[in-house]
Write a protein that holds these residues in place. Structure first.
Motif: not given
Ligand code: ADA
Length: 548
Positions: A306, A331, A371-372, A428, A503
């Motif tokens: 990030h 972030r 980000n977020e 999640y 991710w």
């Molecule tokens: C978020 C974030 C990432 C990471 C991910 C996660 O979306 O942008 O940096 O933390 O979640 O692994 O939960």
């Protein structure tokens, strides 16, 4: 290695990489020799050290110099012969210090480094990635005269089927004004020459550069051109700079993104600059190994989550036609964190340094920010708007974006050119990826983001490497494989999605703060582990990406 190509034929440069003295105690009782670049978490006994560290070396010289630091994590104070000459915050952008009139002899260069989460630091905070301490990227000593060329920015545009290259050449003058001649051109092509008067400070000269029938840059044939500029005064050459670029335009047509006439379809990964052996000071061999893995799994894109990345990594991406989403540093900041007294200046500086230094990389197809962060609030929106305006004032040739996780509450989707969402169905929350994605896409069409290209900037699931268990519970490699496969199939089958960044590429270190959600104090959503050993999901990604 500063870059993957030579940046000067005239300016004398010396990389100061090698063994430096390192200590943390006032008495220097713990003094030892360490390699620079590196981070102290890779020195025995300092694996979890957070605070101040001192690095020292010597160099011989006389006259005017420029010291270039490609990255110091996170704050660096620079001293030459005991006198403070510069300071910088943020681990992930290059910066420099000019020192004039050094007497002949050997000089002491000390860098005081801090990675503490102190009250001055708004971007480096406890987070879902690790803030290492050290000199994480190369240090270069350059001999300069009264003026030097800071950058050449090239903008390529195709008009009436002919390519044009417009150059902006910035010259930094540390003394009084003088008359000079600036020449510039693309390698093996006609040079242009301009008489100029250079004032003290920064001046920018604009000119068009010529090239007969250039070959366009594409992802499968990423042809790079070298541009160089030279500065002369009284018939003598003072300085030069060489950079690279590609003939290409990034455009948006409807809800699609194009590199020239090639529709961009992202099969990407999110990659932190993090490695079990090197922390965030990753050597070029290991960078290229990462890219070989990405290509082996049929990927074609990287998101530099990030923060801005090492220029050598971007050079490698240019050379291999990898699409890059390069991101400013921030972030998961809430409104209060975005209201930190230093947030605006630190975050905006990062964007300025990122764009000034990385403008020419043809691999970068979009600039991302924040980000977020708090894109659901009025105050957050002001910041997003300010940063997008800043980006466009520095570079209006690339689309912009940000990764949001605020499904149904984001109020900023009208601001970027590309809408990007982070979604984690089946990890999640329990919803079928296909159903969730449909709802997300339909909701975007009711917002300011309607009709724009959409990227899924994060999907993923965790797996502790080597954990296998009957019934595939969460954290097992089998469960990650199942979830990723369903998520990826859903995204890639959606007719209107530009692509996806998984991710994440590799497991990465996090602080102890979030231990209950992060076994091993790692973010375990990598498809390879922190040593780059593939997990079971690697093969799944490879097969799915091969189909797209
Ligand atoms: C978020 C974030 C990432 C990471 C991910 C996660 O979306 O942008 O940096 O933390 O979640 O692994 O939960």
């Amino acid at each position: 290695m500063e870059r993957t190509f030579e940046t000067h034929e005239i300016r004398e440069q010396r990389e100061l990489d090698g063994l430096w003295d390192f200590w943390t105690k006032e008495s220097r009782a713990d003094l030892q020799k360490v390699m620079v670049p590196s981070v102290w978490e890779t020195y025995p006994g300092y694996e979890r050290y957070r605070g101040d560290g001192h690095y020292e070396t010597t160099f011989e010289g006389k006259g005017d110099y420029r010291l270039v630091f490609k990255g110091v994590s996170h704050t660096g104070d620079v001293f030459v012969d005991g006198e403070k000459v510069g300071t910088h915050y943020n681990a992930f952008t290059p910066w420099d210090v000019v020192i004039c009139g050094l007497k002949a002899g050997v000089h002491r260069l000390r860098v005081d480094v801090c990675n503490a989460f102190n009250e001055e630091s708004s971007l480096h905070i406890p987070n879902d990635y690790y803030t290492y301490g050290g000199i994480n990227r190369p240090v270069i000593l350059e001999k300069i005269s009264r003026a030097f060329i800071r950058y050449i920015h090239i903008n390529t545009v195709k008009e009436n089927n002919r390519w044009k290259a417009a150059a902006k050449i910035a010259i930094e003058n540390t003394g009084g004004s003088f008359d000079a001649v600036l020449t510039a051109g693309i390698k093996n092509e006609q040079m242009v020459s301009k008489k100029i008067n250079i004032k003290e400070g920064l001046s920018v000269v604009e000119t068009e550069l010529f090239c007969e029938n250039p070959i366009e840059y594409t992802s499968l044939n990423p042809v790079l051109y070298q541009v160089s500029a030279r500065l002369y005064s009284d018939g003598a050459v003072l300085d030069d700079l060489i950079d690279r670029f590609g003939y290409r335009e990034i455009s948006i047509r409807g809800n699609k993104v194009f590199l020239n006439d090639e529709e961009i379809r992202i099969r990407g990964v999110n990659r932190h600059e993090d490695h079990a052996l090197f922390g965030c000071a990753i050597p070029p061999q290991a960078m290229q190994y990462d890219l070989l893995l990405v290509k082996d799994m049929n990927g074609n894109a990287i998101r530099t989550c990030h923060y801005p990345n090492d220029e050598r990594f971007l050079d490698l991406c240019d050379e291999q036609g990898i699409f890059v989403w390069e991101e400013g540093h921030a972030r998961g900041l809430n409104e209060e964190q975005m209201a930190h007294k230093n947030f605006r200046s630190q975050s905006n500086n990062c964007i300025r340094e990122m764009i000034e230094n990385h403008y020419n990389h043809p691999c970068i197809f979009t600039w991302g920010i924040l980000n977020e962060c708090a894109s659901f609030s009025k105050f957050g929106r002001e910041i997003y708007k300010e940063q997008f305006e800043l980006i466009k004032s520095l570079d209006d040739t690339r689309p912009t974006t940000f990764a949001s996780c605020h499904f149904e509450t984001d109020i900023c989707l009208d601001l970027p050119d590309i809408v990007s969402m982070n979604i984690y169905p089946l990890w999640y929350f329990d919803e079928l990826p296909e159903t969730h994605l449909k709802r997300v896409y339909e909701w975007i069409q009711t917002t300011g983001g309607a009709g724009k290209p959409v990227i899924i900037s994060e999907i993923g699931a965790g797996a502790v490497p080597g954990y296998h268990a009957p019934g595939a519970p969460k954290w097992s490699e089998e469960r990650q494989k199942m979830i990723l496969s369903e998520q990826l199939e859903a995204v890639l089958e959606h007719p209107d999605i530009t692509g996806v960044f998984i991710w994440q590429f590799a497991d990465g270190r996090v602080g102890d703060e979030n231990f209950y959600a992060r076994p091993r104090c790692m973010n375990n959503k990598g498809i390879v582990d922190e040593y780059r050993r593939p997990k079971a999901s690697y093969e799944v990604v490879r097969n799915i990406y091969a189909k797209w």
